[in-house]
Motif scaffolding. Structure first.
Motif, short mmCIF file in Angstrom:
data_model
loop_
_atom_site.label_atom_id
_atom_site.label_comp_id
_atom_site.label_asym_id
_atom_site.label_seq_id
_atom_site.Cartn_x
_atom_site.Cartn_y
_atom_site.Cartn_z
N GLY A 1 0.82 -1.22 0.00
CA GLY A 1 0.00 0.00 0.00
C GLY A 1 0.85 1.26 0.00
O GLY A 1 0.53 2.24 -0.69
N SER A 2 1.95 1.24 0.73
CA SER A 2 2.84 2.40 0.77
C SER A 2 3.51 2.63 -0.58
O SER A 2 3.63 3.77 -1.04
N ILE A 3 3.94 1.56 -1.21
CA ILE A 3 4.60 1.69 -2.51
C ILE A 3 3.62 2.19 -3.56
O ILE A 3 3.93 3.10 -4.34
N VAL A 4 2.42 1.63 -3.58
CA VAL A 4 1.41 2.06 -4.55
C VAL A 4 1.05 3.53 -4.32
O VAL A 4 0.94 4.31 -5.27
N GLY A 5 0.88 3.92 -3.08
CA GLY A 5 0.58 5.32 -2.77
C GLY A 5 1.71 6.26 -3.18
O GLY A 5 1.46 7.34 -3.71
N GLY A 6 2.93 5.84 -2.97
CA GLY A 6 4.08 6.66 -3.37
C GLY A 6 4.18 6.81 -4.87
O GLY A 6 4.50 7.89 -5.37
N VAL A 7 3.92 5.74 -5.59
CA VAL A 7 3.94 5.81 -7.06
C VAL A 7 2.85 6.73 -7.56
O VAL A 7 3.07 7.56 -8.46
N ARG A 8 1.66 6.64 -6.98
CA ARG A 8 0.57 7.52 -7.39
C ARG A 8 0.91 8.98 -7.13
O ARG A 8 0.64 9.84 -7.97
N LEU A 9 1.47 9.27 -5.98
CA LEU A 9 1.86 10.64 -5.66
C LEU A 9 2.95 11.13 -6.61
O LEU A 9 2.91 12.27 -7.06
N GLY A 10 3.89 10.26 -6.93
CA GLY A 10 4.95 10.63 -7.86
C GLY A 10 4.43 10.93 -9.26
O GLY A 10 4.84 11.90 -9.90
N VAL A 11 3.51 10.11 -9.74
CA VAL A 11 2.93 10.33 -11.06
C VAL A 11 2.11 11.62 -11.07
O VAL A 11 2.18 12.41 -12.01
N PHE A 12 1.36 11.85 -10.00
CA PHE A 12 0.57 13.08 -9.89
C PHE A 12 1.48 14.30 -9.90
O PHE A 12 1.23 15.27 -10.63
N SER A 13 2.55 14.27 -9.11
CA SER A 13 3.47 15.41 -9.03
C SER A 13 4.18 15.64 -10.35
O SER A 13 4.33 16.78 -10.80
N ALA A 14 4.62 14.56 -11.00
CA ALA A 14 5.31 14.70 -12.28
C ALA A 14 4.37 15.27 -13.34
O ALA A 14 4.77 16.12 -14.15
N THR A 15 3.12 14.83 -13.34
CA THR A 15 2.14 15.36 -14.28
C THR A 15 1.90 16.84 -14.04
O THR A 15 1.88 17.64 -14.98
N PHE A 16 1.73 17.21 -12.78
CA PHE A 16 1.47 18.61 -12.43
C PHE A 16 2.63 19.51 -12.88
O PHE A 16 2.42 20.50 -13.57
N TYR A 17 3.84 19.15 -12.49
CA TYR A 17 4.99 20.00 -12.83
C TYR A 17 5.31 19.96 -14.32
O TYR A 17 5.75 20.96 -14.89
N GLY A 18 5.07 18.84 -14.97
CA GLY A 18 5.25 18.78 -16.42
C GLY A 18 4.29 19.72 -17.14
O GLY A 18 4.68 20.48 -18.03
N LEU A 19 3.01 19.67 -16.75
CA LEU A 19 2.02 20.57 -17.36
C LEU A 19 2.34 22.03 -17.04
O LEU A 19 2.18 22.91 -17.90
#
Length: 166
Positions: free
Chosen positions: A50-68
């Protein structure tokens, strides 16, 4: 009450129901410890996953936000609050679209995510812009007459002048 017995195990909140039922089924201490260890390993794996999946989701969200945000700043040619608002709105709308549920539920998530993303990012973008402006302001210039030590920048400039003379 027996130690490790069913009554005491059911009173403990940290033990799984499965283990609680199995602990009363055997009087062998080794078997009880093995059951407890297996349950703890399963819980550890579940929490870790659960921690790994949550961290990956947060990372993808952050990367998408800063990329946009960077794409918007590049296309518009200006760094301002509206880049943050647009990136936040688009990112939350996108993640609202990929959430599980019916098409109507996803549409609701897109609209709600778009509005909440913009509303949440506007004050944060404004605060970020003000902090960057404050950081870029020219501070007081220290001179050697103020008994201050010369800066590293002055030392680098001095070394740069010496290398050009050679």
């Amino acid at each position: 009450m027996l130690y490790g017995g069913m009554k005491e195990a059911s009173a403990s909140v940290s033990k799984d129901a499965e283990v609680t039922l199995k602990l009363g089924s055997t009087s062998d201490k080794r078997e009880q410890y093995r059951l407890m260890r297996d349950a703890m390993e399963k819980r550890f794996i579940r929490i870790t996953r659960g921690s790994i999946v949550g961290g990956v989701r947060l990372g993808v969200f952050s990367a998408t936000f800063y990329g946009l945000q960077n794409i918007l700043a590049d296309k518009r040619g200006v760094h301002d609050v509206y880049n943050v608002v647009g990136a936040g709105s688009a990112t939350t709308a996108t993640f609202g679209l990929i959430m599980p549920g019916s098409l109507a539920w996803r549409g609701r998530n897109v609209l709600l995510g778009s509005v909440l993303g913009a509303a949440f990012c506007f004050p944060l973008g404004w605060l970020h812009l003000k902090l960057v402006e404050k950081a870029n302001e020219k501070g007081p210039v220290l001179t050697e007459s103020n008994n201050a030590k010369p800066s590293v920048g002055a030392a680098i400039k001095g070394l740069g002048g010496n290398t050009n003379d050679q």
